[in-house]
Design a protein around this motif. Structure first.
Motif, PDB file in Angstrom:
ATOM      1  N   VAL A 182       4.825-159.943   3.178  1.00 12.13           N
ATOM      2  CA  VAL A 182       5.028-158.507   3.414  1.00 12.13           C
ATOM      3  C   VAL A 182       4.696-157.739   2.147  1.00 12.13           C
ATOM      4  CG1 VAL A 182       6.784-156.722   3.821  1.00 12.13           C
ATOM      5  CG2 VAL A 182       6.838-158.838   5.135  1.00 12.13           C
ATOM      6  N   SER A 183       4.042-156.617   2.308  1.00 13.53           N
ATOM      7  CA  SER A 183       3.830-155.726   1.176  1.00 13.53           C
ATOM      8  C   SER A 183       4.194-154.306   1.624  1.00 13.53           C
ATOM      9  CB  SER A 183       2.368-155.816   0.732  1.00 13.53           C
ATOM     10  OG  SER A 183       2.200-155.066  -0.420  1.00 13.53           O
ATOM     11  N   ILE A 184       5.186-153.739   0.977  1.00 11.10           N
ATOM     12  CA  ILE A 184       5.598-152.359   1.298  1.00 11.10           C
ATOM     13  C   ILE A 184       5.035-151.463   0.205  1.00 11.10           C
ATOM     14  CG2 ILE A 184       7.580-150.810   1.616  1.00 11.10           C
ATOM     15  CD1 ILE A 184       9.116-153.300   2.682  1.00 11.10           C
ATOM     16  N   LEU A 185       4.104-150.625   0.577  1.00 11.02           N
ATOM     17  CA  LEU A 185       3.386-149.872  -0.466  1.00 11.02           C
ATOM     18  C   LEU A 185       4.262-148.811  -1.134  1.00 11.02           C
ATOM     19  CD1 LEU A 185      -0.224-149.526   0.948  1.00 11.02           C
ATOM     20  CD2 LEU A 185       0.784-151.351  -0.409  1.00 11.02           C
ATOM     21  N   GLY A 186       5.175-148.227  -0.403  1.00 16.62           N
ATOM     22  CA  GLY A 186       6.163-147.336  -1.026  1.00 16.62           C
ATOM     23  C   GLY A 186       5.574-146.104  -1.698  1.00 16.62           C
ATOM     24  N   HIS A 187       6.223-145.706  -2.778  1.00 13.65           N
ATOM     25  CA  HIS A 187       5.928-144.398  -3.366  1.00 13.65           C
ATOM     26  C   HIS A 187       4.562-144.277  -4.018  1.00 13.65           C
ATOM     27  CE1 HIS A 187      10.178-143.766  -2.592  1.00 13.65           C
ATOM     28  NE2 HIS A 187       9.862-142.487  -2.606  1.00 13.65           N
ATOM     29  N   LEU A 188       3.913-145.383  -4.298  1.00 12.32           N
ATOM     30  CA  LEU A 188       2.584-145.219  -4.908  1.00 12.32           C
ATOM     31  C   LEU A 188       1.635-144.480  -3.970  1.00 12.32           C
ATOM     32  CD1 LEU A 188       0.271-147.403  -3.757  1.00 12.32           C
ATOM     33  CD2 LEU A 188       1.651-149.003  -5.049  1.00 12.32           C
ATOM     34  N   GLN A 189       1.987-144.455  -2.658  1.00  8.23           N
ATOM     35  CA  GLN A 189       1.140-143.721  -1.702  1.00  8.23           C
ATOM     36  C   GLN A 189       1.159-142.215  -1.926  1.00  8.23           C
ATOM     37  OE1 GLN A 189       1.840-145.428   2.545  1.00  8.23           O
ATOM     38  NE2 GLN A 189       3.488-146.197   1.282  1.00  8.23           N
ATOM     39  N   ARG A 190       2.184-141.733  -2.595  1.00  7.02           N
ATOM     40  CA  ARG A 190       2.306-140.290  -2.782  1.00  7.02           C
ATOM     41  C   ARG A 190       1.562-139.766  -4.004  1.00  7.02           C
ATOM     42  NH1 ARG A 190       5.713-137.708   0.322  1.00  7.02           N
ATOM     43  NH2 ARG A 190       7.421-138.804   1.286  1.00  7.02           N
ATOM     44  N   GLY A 191       1.431-140.650  -5.007  1.00  9.21           N
ATOM     45  CA  GLY A 191       0.960-140.152  -6.299  1.00  9.21           C
ATOM     46  C   GLY A 191      -0.552-140.123  -6.430  1.00  9.21           C
ATOM     47  N   GLY A 192      -0.998-139.809  -7.625  1.00  7.83           N
ATOM     48  CA  GLY A 192      -2.418-139.864  -7.943  1.00  7.83           C
ATOM     49  C   GLY A 192      -3.114-138.532  -7.799  1.00  7.83           C
ATOM     50  N   SER A 193      -4.271-138.478  -8.434  1.00  8.51           N
ATOM     51  CA  SER A 193      -5.100-137.280  -8.407  1.00  8.51           C
ATOM     52  C   SER A 193      -5.585-137.008  -6.975  1.00  8.51           C
ATOM     53  CB  SER A 193      -6.283-137.549  -9.344  1.00  8.51           C
ATOM     54  OG  SER A 193      -7.083-136.418  -9.425  1.00  8.51           O
ATOM     55  N   PRO A 194      -5.506-135.780  -6.508  1.00  7.47           N
ATOM     56  CA  PRO A 194      -5.936-135.509  -5.124  1.00  7.47           C
ATOM     57  C   PRO A 194      -7.433-135.741  -4.908  1.00  7.47           C
ATOM     58  CG  PRO A 194      -5.367-133.454  -6.254  1.00  7.47           C
ATOM     59  CD  PRO A 194      -4.969-134.564  -7.165  1.00  7.47           C
ATOM     60  N   SER A 195      -7.760-136.175  -3.715  1.00 12.46           N
ATOM     61  CA  SER A 195      -9.169-136.371  -3.355  1.00 12.46           C
ATOM     62  C   SER A 195      -9.868-135.006  -3.318  1.00 12.46           C
ATOM     63  CB  SER A 195      -9.266-137.020  -1.974  1.00 12.46           C
ATOM     64  OG  SER A 195      -8.764-136.142  -0.986  1.00 12.46           O
ATOM     65  N   ALA A 196     -11.182-135.026  -3.361  1.00 12.98           N
ATOM     66  CA  ALA A 196     -11.949-133.777  -3.262  1.00 12.98           C
ATOM     67  C   ALA A 196     -11.596-133.064  -1.953  1.00 12.98           C
ATOM     68  CB  ALA A 196     -13.442-134.070  -3.330  1.00 12.98           C
ATOM     69  N   TYR A 197     -11.445-133.854  -0.890  1.00 13.61           N
ATOM     70  CA  TYR A 197     -11.125-133.258   0.416  1.00 13.61           C
ATOM     71  C   TYR A 197      -9.815-132.481   0.346  1.00 13.61           C
ATOM     72  CZ  TYR A 197     -10.230-132.720   5.375  1.00 13.61           C
ATOM     73  OH  TYR A 197      -9.962-132.182   6.610  1.00 13.61           O
ATOM     74  N   ASP A 198      -8.784-133.102  -0.250  1.00 14.68           N
ATOM     75  CA  ASP A 198      -7.485-132.420  -0.329  1.00 14.68           C
ATOM     76  C   ASP A 198      -7.540-131.197  -1.230  1.00 14.68           C
ATOM     77  OD1 ASP A 198      -5.686-133.557   1.450  1.00 14.68           O
ATOM     78  OD2 ASP A 198      -5.295-135.265   0.152  1.00 14.68           O
ATOM     79  N   ARG A 199      -8.325-131.271  -2.290  1.00 13.33           N
ATOM     80  CA  ARG A 199      -8.436-130.102  -3.179  1.00 13.33           C
ATOM     81  C   ARG A 199      -9.083-128.924  -2.447  1.00 13.33           C
ATOM     82  NH1 ARG A 199     -10.354-132.653  -9.010  1.00 13.33           N
ATOM     83  NH2 ARG A 199      -9.279-134.637  -8.742  1.00 13.33           N
ATOM     84  N   ILE A 200     -10.111-129.240  -1.679  1.00 11.83           N
ATOM     85  CA  ILE A 200     -10.815-128.165  -0.952  1.00 11.83           C
ATOM     86  C   ILE A 200      -9.913-127.613   0.152  1.00 11.83           C
ATOM     87  CG2 ILE A 200     -12.806-127.647   0.531  1.00 11.83           C
ATOM     88  CD1 ILE A 200     -14.293-129.890  -1.144  1.00 11.83           C
ATOM     89  N   LEU A 201      -9.254-128.542   0.867  1.00 11.97           N
ATOM     90  CA  LEU A 201      -8.331-128.120   1.928  1.00 11.97           C
ATOM     91  C   LEU A 201      -7.249-127.206   1.356  1.00 11.97           C
ATOM     92  CD1 LEU A 201      -7.236-128.502   4.881  1.00 11.97           C
ATOM     93  CD2 LEU A 201      -5.903-130.415   4.004  1.00 11.97           C
ATOM     94  N   ALA A 202      -6.616-127.648   0.262  1.00 10.58           N
ATOM     95  CA  ALA A 202      -5.533-126.859  -0.349  1.00 10.58           C
ATOM     96  C   ALA A 202      -6.055-125.500  -0.820  1.00 10.58           C
ATOM     97  CB  ALA A 202      -4.921-127.633  -1.512  1.00 10.58           C
ATOM     98  N   SER A 203      -7.261-125.477  -1.352  1.00 14.58           N
ATOM     99  CA  SER A 203      -7.826-124.213  -1.839  1.00 14.58           C
ATOM    100  C   SER A 203      -8.081-123.262  -0.678  1.00 14.58           C
ATOM    101  CB  SER A 203      -9.138-124.477  -2.595  1.00 14.58           C
ATOM    102  OG  SER A 203      -8.891-125.321  -3.698  1.00 14.58           O
ATOM    103  N   ARG A 204      -8.635-123.794   0.392  1.00 18.89           N
ATOM    104  CA  ARG A 204      -8.920-122.939   1.552  1.00 18.89           C
ATOM    105  C   ARG A 204      -7.626-122.426   2.181  1.00 18.89           C
ATOM    106  NH1 ARG A 204     -13.048-125.563   5.685  1.00 18.89           N
ATOM    107  NH2 ARG A 204     -13.075-123.435   6.484  1.00 18.89           N
ATOM    108  N   LEU A 205      -6.629-123.312   2.283  1.00 23.16           N
ATOM    109  CA  LEU A 205      -5.371-122.896   2.911  1.00 23.16           C
ATOM    110  C   LEU A 205      -4.630-121.887   2.035  1.00 23.16           C
ATOM    111  CD1 LEU A 205      -4.044-126.290   4.378  1.00 23.16           C
ATOM    112  CD2 LEU A 205      -5.241-124.454   5.565  1.00 23.16           C
ATOM    113  N   GLY A 206      -4.717-122.076   0.715  1.00 24.74           N
ATOM    114  CA  GLY A 206      -4.058-121.141  -0.206  1.00 24.74           C
ATOM    115  C   GLY A 206      -4.659-119.751  -0.100  1.00 24.74           C
ATOM    116  N   VAL A 207      -5.963-119.681  -0.081  1.00 21.92           N
ATOM    117  CA  VAL A 207      -6.644-118.383   0.090  1.00 21.92           C
ATOM    118  C   VAL A 207      -6.307-117.830   1.484  1.00 21.92           C
ATOM    119  CG1 VAL A 207      -8.925-117.296   0.338  1.00 21.92           C
ATOM    120  CG2 VAL A 207      -8.479-118.866  -1.570  1.00 21.92           C
TER     121      VAL A 207
END
Ligand code: ATP
Length: 328
Positions: A253-278
């Motif tokens: 068994v491998s439980i990935l846990g909190h490492l799934q939340r961290g890290g630099s956002p993907s280009a897709y998420d950056r663009i999505l967040a920018s569009r939604l913020g505007v």
């Protein structure tokens, strides 16, 4: 002292953190300032709103954060905000700080809170979907989902190396609460043999089905992605069952846990967040209130809170077929 008569837009992040929240904070702040509003950042979600942890944000305050995971405003879960007394204190902070509109970045709980506040007081609330679970109705993707998905796939690729070396069945547990988007799509993207997801819960036992399909002769490892699910018991539960019911298989068994939340956002998420913020500031200027800003078919859309929270976001069932056909 001169009285501050400006109207401000408040912004907070709430619930679980998700990569791309910073990009959204940056976008809301800059777009608001560009359009002539003042912006105040509220720290630690609704907890900070109740406690009055507020600071004006400038364009410089949000520079250099688009590439950073987490949230510079910090986030929290607030028991007090779920009480009428807590929300009254939150409203008092908004009044004291001259905040006439509140942008809430978070998951369904956070948007339920915003809706509740807007129902009780004359506050304009705008929601941005910020959760790795992708479980908000009305938007094709939520901020943080794509980054988490990529992180999971990277991890599963590594697990595959060790699984293959030892002829093992690996159950990999991923986040998602009661939604299987992360599990199903990471299974497809990593070439996993199966995914066990809440949306596919039927009378037929998902583990039985997977085992009965058997292992292809050429296959010397098997990876099953399991969506965390309080109802089903997660990866541990399935591993225990295999040990009991199919002792011929070696299982891990491998439980990935909190490492799934961290890290630099993907280009897709950056663009999505920018569009939604505007989009959030455009919505405010448009006179919209109590809506979540989403993206559907590549267009910015306004989804009433009631709908975004209440309706179950459907998982495209054809994804189940895609995985099953490709894992023979
Ligand atoms: P994630 O999907 O990452 O878990 P979330 O926004 O769903 O994020 P929750 O913990 O469910 O996270 O909600 C965040 C906060 O929103 C809660 O701690 C609480 O303060 C507030 N909240 C949630 N539901 C309600 C509600 N029905 N009424 C008022 N406030 C609520």
């Amino acid at each position: 002292m001169e009285e501050d008569n400006r109207k401000y837009i408040g912004i907070l992040t709430s619930g679980g953190d998700a990569s791309g929240m910073n990009a959204a904070i940056r976008a809301v702040t800059r777009s608001a300032i560009y359009n002539g509003f003042g912006v105040k950042g509220i720290y630690r979600g609704y907890e900070g709103l109740i406690a009055g942890e507020v600071k004006e944000l400038t364009t410089q305050d949000v520079s250099g954060i688009i590439c950073r995971g987490g949230t510079i405003l910090k986030t929290a879960r607030s028991q007090e905000f779920t009480t009428p007394e807590g929300r009254r204190k939150a409203y008092e902070t908004l009044q004291r700080e001259h905040i006439s509109a509140l942008v809430v970045i978070g998951g369904d709980g956070s948007l339920a809170g915003a809706r509740q506040l807007a129902d009780e007081y004359d506050v304009v609330c705008i929601g941005l979907p910020g959760t790795i679970d992708n479980d908000l109705y009305g938007t094709d993707s939520t901020i943080g989902y794509d980054t988490a998905l990529n992180t999971i796939v990277e991890c599963v690729d590594k697990i595959r190396d060790t699984a293959t070396s030892h002829d093992r069945i690996f159950f990999v547990e991923v986040m998602g609460r009661d939604a299987g988007f992360l599990a199903q799509n990471s299974a497809i993207a990593s070439g996993a043999e199966a995914a066990i997801i809440p949306e596919d819960r039927t009378d037929a036992d998902q583990l039985e089905q997977f085992i009965s399909r058997g292992f292809r002769k050429s296959k010397n490892s098997s990876i099953v992605i399991v969506s965390e699910s309080p109802k089903d018991g997660g990866a541990m539960h399935y591993a225990e069952r295999v040990r009991r019911e199919y002792p011929q298989y070696e299982v891990r068994v491998s439980i990935l846990g909190h490492l799934q939340r961290g890290g630099s956002p993907s280009a897709y998420d950056r663009i999505l967040a920018s569009r939604l913020g505007v989009g959030a500031i455009e919505a405010l200027m448009d006179g919209q209130r109590n809506v979540m800003i989403g993206i559907h078919n590549d267009e910015v859309v306004y989804v009433p809170f009631a709908q975004a929270i209440k309706d179950d976001k459907p998982l495209d069932k054809s994804l189940i077929r895609v995985l099953n056909e490709l894992s023979i």
